[in-house]
Design a protein around this motif. Sequence first.
Motif, PDB file in Angstrom:
ATOM      1  N   THR B  21      10.597  18.967   3.924  1.00 28.53           N
ATOM      2  CA  THR B  21       9.571  17.994   4.307  1.00 28.53           C
ATOM      3  C   THR B  21       8.455  18.677   5.080  1.00 28.53           C
ATOM      4  O   THR B  21       7.268  18.474   4.808  1.00 28.53           O
ATOM      5  CB  THR B  21      10.160  16.862   5.177  1.00 28.53           C
ATOM      6  N   ILE B  94       5.762  14.982  -4.952  1.00 27.01           N
ATOM      7  CA  ILE B  94       4.713  15.042  -3.933  1.00 27.01           C
ATOM      8  C   ILE B  94       4.118  16.439  -3.856  1.00 27.01           C
ATOM      9  O   ILE B  94       2.899  16.589  -3.745  1.00 27.01           O
ATOM     10  CB  ILE B  94       5.263  14.574  -2.565  1.00 27.01           C
ATOM     11  N   TYR B 145       4.432  10.282   4.856  1.00 25.82           N
ATOM     12  CA  TYR B 145       5.543  11.027   4.253  1.00 25.82           C
ATOM     13  C   TYR B 145       6.443  11.609   5.332  1.00 25.82           C
ATOM     14  O   TYR B 145       7.667  11.494   5.286  1.00 25.82           O
ATOM     15  CB  TYR B 145       5.020  12.146   3.351  1.00 25.82           C
ATOM     16  N   ARG B 148       8.464   8.947   6.811  1.00 21.70           N
ATOM     17  CA  ARG B 148       9.146   8.104   5.821  1.00 21.70           C
ATOM     18  C   ARG B 148       8.723   6.634   6.017  1.00 21.70           C
ATOM     19  O   ARG B 148       9.550   5.731   6.002  1.00 21.70           O
ATOM     20  CB  ARG B 148      10.674   8.208   5.949  1.00 21.70           C
ATOM     21  N   ALA B 153       2.301   4.025   3.845  1.00 16.56           N
ATOM     22  CA  ALA B 153       1.979   4.522   2.503  1.00 16.56           C
ATOM     23  C   ALA B 153       1.262   3.428   1.708  1.00 16.56           C
ATOM     24  O   ALA B 153       0.263   3.681   1.034  1.00 16.56           O
ATOM     25  CB  ALA B 153       3.245   4.961   1.779  1.00 16.56           C
ATOM     26  N   ILE B 212       6.392   7.903  -1.900  1.00 14.48           N
ATOM     27  CA  ILE B 212       6.992   7.602  -0.594  1.00 14.48           C
ATOM     28  C   ILE B 212       7.647   6.214  -0.636  1.00 14.48           C
ATOM     29  O   ILE B 212       8.782   6.024  -0.192  1.00 14.48           O
ATOM     30  CB  ILE B 212       5.928   7.644   0.534  1.00 14.48           C
TER      31      ILE B 212
END
Lengths: 243, 243
Positions: B21, B94, B145, B148, B153, B212
């Motif tokens: 991530t 992504i 992102y 989370r 998003a 996401i």
Amino acid sequence: MSGSSKEHIIKSYDDELTRLTGEIVRMGELAVSQLEAAIDVIDRRDERAAQHVVNNDDAIDLLEQEISHDVVRLLALRAPIAGDLRNVFAALRIAADIERIGDYAANVAKRSIPLSMVAPVSPTSGLGYLAELAAQEVRDVLVAYRDRDAEHAYQVWKDDAELDEAYTGYFRQLLTYMMEDPRNITPCTHLLFMAKNIERIGDHATNIAESIWYQVNGEPLTAQRAKRDFTSNPELTKLGNKD
Amino acid sequence: MSGSSKEHIIKSYDDELTRLTGEIVRMGELAVSQLEAAIDVIDRRDERAAQHVVNNDDAIDLLEQEISHDVVRLLALRAPIAGDLRNVFAALRIAADIERIGDYAANVAKRSIPLSMVAPVSPTSGLGYLAELAAQEVRDVLVAYRDRDAEHAYQVWKDDAELDEAYTGYFRQLLTYMMEDPRNITPCTHLLFMAKNIERIGDHATNIAESIWYQVNGEPLTAQRAKRDFTSNPELTKLGNKD
């Protein structure tokens, strides 16, 4: 684990990779027919057919997601043999490039709708020629992928220069039309964007060629590295110059 | 396998996902700075800086390949826990979208070189505004992102409409310049392509937003589905209408 069970697992993995390859080739063939349909739509000025192409793009996007899912699941469930990671990695990248190709083809079709609403301007036929060059690149690179043929992939990679050149020539043609008469500007702008999309399809075909080369040879495709491959330049064998 | 060994493996997997991530966020930040650099290059007409941006794109492409490799290796080496496949799948998509964003930013910088060689035309400032909208979308979606955060998003996903509208307005402006004076056509064509690249950056930011949403909620983001999420529309709670 018995010998035959181990063989069975290895065979299953090979079967899965073969199936994956087939899916990717199928996805690529869909993208090519999208491109052909898009050009047909421009020639016939058929709005319904254009919408059809746009809708079909969802099928290509879905296929790419399925392929990515399959790859992820494949890796999660079966410990791959050394070297298979390269196949899997290539499959992911190539599926992503084909999805882009499908996108660009759908963009060409989408743009035919506003194009048909403005005054026609003569050089649309140049677009068909660009599209045929691009479609042939994609067809060729799919064959190279199916056959794991790095040399063929390199050939496609080189041939993209022809599409780039044709695009530049077409671009210049359109500029003259735009300069001649302001009423040509809007339709020519649409044609410009369509031509750019087609040129980008060629770029993605060369990306696929590079992925195939890497998958087969284990090193990136660059002009120098490819030239030194004696199978593509017989002169170098004479000079004894092999990398 | 002892309990603590199992925990250790699970913890390692979580660590790897966290590291992944972080890498993706870092890659995205690189892409944003590329976009900012590209616009700066247009304003200052700095060819060397433009080339610098183009060269930096290789770093972003390499990062994407590394991330894909890491994902593939991660899956091959560690059997993921149910649900982790979604994280990994999202990471792959992504990273691919961020690589496209970097590409488009580099294209904008690349085009500033031929642009600087033709007569300047006034509406370059509109381009900076488009780029700032796009850059903010990308920054926001990277935060979403990292956290989370599906709601955040979704917000970015909606806000892209503003960029699309600004792009259309800028496009129309350029058309008037082109129609006014044929000498404006070539520079305006460059600006058109640059604006289109920036608009596409926004599209990829919305792709990331959709990934996401899917990663967090396990179902695709569509306008209807998102509207029915009562946390984004308090009215629906009153009507007791929750999906």
